[in-house]
Design a protein around this motif. Structure first.
Motif, mmCIF file in Angstrom:
data_model
loop_
_atom_site.group_PDB
_atom_site.id
_atom_site.type_symbol
_atom_site.label_atom_id
_atom_site.label_comp_id
_atom_site.label_asym_id
_atom_site.label_seq_id
_atom_site.Cartn_x
_atom_site.Cartn_y
_atom_site.Cartn_z
ATOM 1 N N UNK A 242 0.682 -1.139 0.102
ATOM 2 C CA UNK A 242 0.001 -0.010 -0.026
ATOM 3 C C UNK A 242 0.727 1.274 0.088
ATOM 4 N N UNK A 243 1.815 1.298 0.995
ATOM 5 C CA UNK A 243 2.801 2.505 0.932
ATOM 6 C C UNK A 243 3.437 2.639 -0.472
ATOM 7 N N UNK A 244 4.014 1.621 -0.907
ATOM 8 C CA UNK A 244 4.743 1.608 -2.499
ATOM 9 C C UNK A 244 3.731 2.339 -3.383
ATOM 10 N N UNK A 245 2.339 1.759 -3.595
ATOM 11 C CA UNK A 245 1.505 2.081 -4.615
ATOM 12 C C UNK A 245 1.019 3.343 -4.429
ATOM 13 N N UNK A 246 0.938 3.939 -3.080
ATOM 14 C CA UNK A 246 0.490 5.395 -3.144
ATOM 15 C C UNK A 246 1.606 6.371 -3.032
ATOM 16 N N UNK A 247 2.988 5.988 -2.725
ATOM 17 C CA UNK A 247 3.826 6.850 -3.106
ATOM 18 C C UNK A 247 4.246 6.918 -4.575
ATOM 19 N N UNK A 248 4.084 5.861 -5.181
ATOM 20 C CA UNK A 248 4.185 5.950 -6.636
ATOM 21 C C UNK A 248 3.300 6.714 -7.411
ATOM 22 N N UNK A 249 2.044 6.642 -6.859
ATOM 23 C CA UNK A 249 0.844 7.504 -7.345
ATOM 24 C C UNK A 249 1.176 8.731 -7.442
ATOM 25 N N UNK A 250 1.782 9.309 -6.217
ATOM 26 C CA UNK A 250 2.388 10.436 -5.706
ATOM 27 C C UNK A 250 3.564 11.110 -6.548
ATOM 28 N N UNK A 251 3.966 10.029 -7.369
ATOM 29 C CA UNK A 251 5.452 10.490 -7.997
ATOM 30 C C UNK A 251 6.594 10.371 -6.919
ATOM 31 N N UNK A 252 6.624 9.809 -5.832
ATOM 32 C CA UNK A 252 7.739 9.803 -5.018
ATOM 33 C C UNK A 252 8.128 8.385 -5.029
ATOM 34 N N UNK A 253 9.305 8.128 -6.313
ATOM 35 C CA UNK A 253 9.716 6.982 -6.425
ATOM 36 C C UNK A 253 11.045 6.795 -5.686
ATOM 37 N N UNK A 254 11.924 7.447 -5.761
ATOM 38 C CA UNK A 254 13.263 7.311 -5.340
ATOM 39 C C UNK A 254 13.051 7.328 -3.790
ATOM 40 N N UNK A 255 12.588 8.257 -3.111
ATOM 41 C CA UNK A 255 12.311 8.144 -1.574
ATOM 42 C C UNK A 255 11.575 6.733 -1.104
ATOM 43 N N UNK A 256 10.517 6.893 -2.079
ATOM 44 C CA UNK A 256 9.898 5.521 -1.869
ATOM 45 C C UNK A 256 10.681 4.217 -1.931
ATOM 46 N N UNK A 257 11.388 4.133 -2.743
ATOM 47 C CA UNK A 257 12.513 2.900 -2.761
ATOM 48 C C UNK A 257 13.353 2.850 -1.503
ATOM 49 N N UNK A 258 13.647 4.063 -1.081
ATOM 50 C CA UNK A 258 14.321 4.068 0.204
ATOM 51 C C UNK A 258 13.602 3.611 1.346
ATOM 52 N N UNK A 259 12.310 4.197 1.413
ATOM 53 C CA UNK A 259 11.442 3.716 2.539
ATOM 54 C C UNK A 259 11.162 2.191 2.537
ATOM 55 N N UNK A 260 10.923 1.768 1.235
ATOM 56 C CA UNK A 260 10.654 0.143 1.143
ATOM 57 C C UNK A 260 12.082 -0.437 1.525
#
Length: 74
Positions: free
Chosen positions: A34-52
C-alpha cells in the motif's frame, strides 16, 4: 512499529499482538504494498524505494543514524 522502530523480531511482535507470525508477515507485506503504490501514484519513487528498503529490513539491520534521520524527515 514493533518490528521496525522498536526492533522486535516477527515472533516477538506476533506474540505481543496475539496473532500468528504468518498473519503478521502478511499484514506487513500488504502494508508495504500500500505504501509503495500510494507513493508511486504521488510520484515519490526514489524516496519510496528508500522507504521500502528500510521497511523490508528489521530495525536491527538498518543503521540507527539512517533510521533516525529518515523518521525525523517524515
Amino acid at each position: 512499529v514493533l518490528c521496525y522502530l522498536e526492533g522486535q523480531t516477527y515472533s516477538e511482535a506476533a506474540r505481543r499482538l496475539r496473532i500468528p507470525v504468518g498473519t503478521l508477515k502478511k499484514r506487513l507485506e500488504r502494508g508495504r504494498g500500500l505504501i509503495r503504490s500510494r507513493l508511486t501514484r504521488r510520484g515519490v519513487v526514489a524516496s519510496g524505494m528508500l522507504l521500502m528498503f528500510l521497511l523490508s529490513e528489521p530495525a536491527d539491520t538498518v543503521p540507527a543514524e539512517l533510521l533516525q534521520s529518515t523518521v525525523a524527515s517524515g
